[in-house]
Design an enzyme around this catalytic site. Structure first.
Site, PDB file in Angstrom:
ATOM      1  CB  SER A 124      -0.887  -0.003   1.151  1.00  0.00           C
ATOM      2  OG  SER A 124      -1.832  -1.162   1.188  1.00  0.00           O
ATOM      3  CG  HIS A 176      -2.357   3.723   3.327  1.00  0.00           C
ATOM      4  ND1 HIS A 176      -3.821   3.613   3.308  1.00  0.00           N
ATOM      5  CD2 HIS A 176      -1.739   2.744   3.025  1.00  0.00           C
ATOM      6  CE1 HIS A 176      -3.990   2.391   3.328  1.00  0.00           C
ATOM      7  NE2 HIS A 176      -2.760   1.721   2.995  1.00  0.00           N
TER       8      HIS A 176
END
Length: 209
Positions: A124, A176
């Site tokens: 991610s 993220h």
């Protein structure tokens, strides 16, 4: 104008295959595809601050190629495929791989710093880094103004949804955000390179429509 960027699309499929192979290794070690033990994930390179502090810095990179569930793998693979088809030819395969690894590393470092004692893994951070590259491109004059506005809305919505889910689900928003920030910075630095690459791609008569 939409440029079909199939030429130079090599690293993305290789990363997709590597992520799948690593998932299968974890599944074999655990004997199933749905419940992965903490021990097996740590053994195969998941990010865990206590072990990183003991000198196992390689976990910051190996964790980028591990996934915690099949759904985790599927979502990340779909995002990587879509973003890679556009960004890899625009950067070039070597630069794309370096950016992917750097953004993944930045995401792992952010997770290490802001989530001590938490096991984390997944692509991610690297994928949010690709979103950051895409944002840098959209904020430039590389993309036509009408498309820029439309794509910025779409990318903004995707990022907002993903980051919003991280407020309620066990999702590593630190990774993220670390990946996204590093992607934007790298994208802004690499804008001249991408402009040059785009001119060469267009001069090579890629299909336009």
């Amino acid at each position: 104008m939409i440029v079909k960027f199939q030429p130079g699309f090599r690293v993305t499929p290789a990363l997709l295959i590597l992520n799948l192979l690593m998932f299968l290794v974890v599944a074999v070690v655990n004997g199933n595809f749905s419940q992965f033990s903490t021990q097996s994930l740590l053994m195969l390179g998941a990010n865990y601050s206590n072990l990183v502090e003991q000198g196992q810095w390689w976990r910051l990179l190996t964790s980028v190629f591990l996934h915690l569930s099949l759904m985790h793998l599927v979502f990340n693979s779909a995002s990587l495929f879509v973003l890679g088809r556009f960004i890899e030819p625009l950067l070039g395969s070597t630069a794309f791989l370096l950016v992917y690894l750097l953004c993944g590393l930045a995401g792992s470092l952010a997770s290490y710093h802001f989530n001590p004692g938490i096991l984390s893994a997944g692509a991610s951070g690297a994928i949010f880094g690709l979103f950051g590259i895409f944002l840098a491109v959209l904020l430039s004059n590389i993309v036509r103004p009408d498309l820029r506005k439309e794509w910025l809305k779409s990318v903004g919505a995707v990022l907002a949804i993903n980051l919003g889910l991280g407020l309620f689900l066990p999702i590593d928003n630190s990774a993220h955000l670390g990946g996204l920030a590093s992607g934007v910075v790298l994208g802004l630095i690499l804008l001249p390179w991408m402009r040059s690459r785009l001119r060469r791609l267009l001069n090579n008569d890629l299909t336009l429509r």
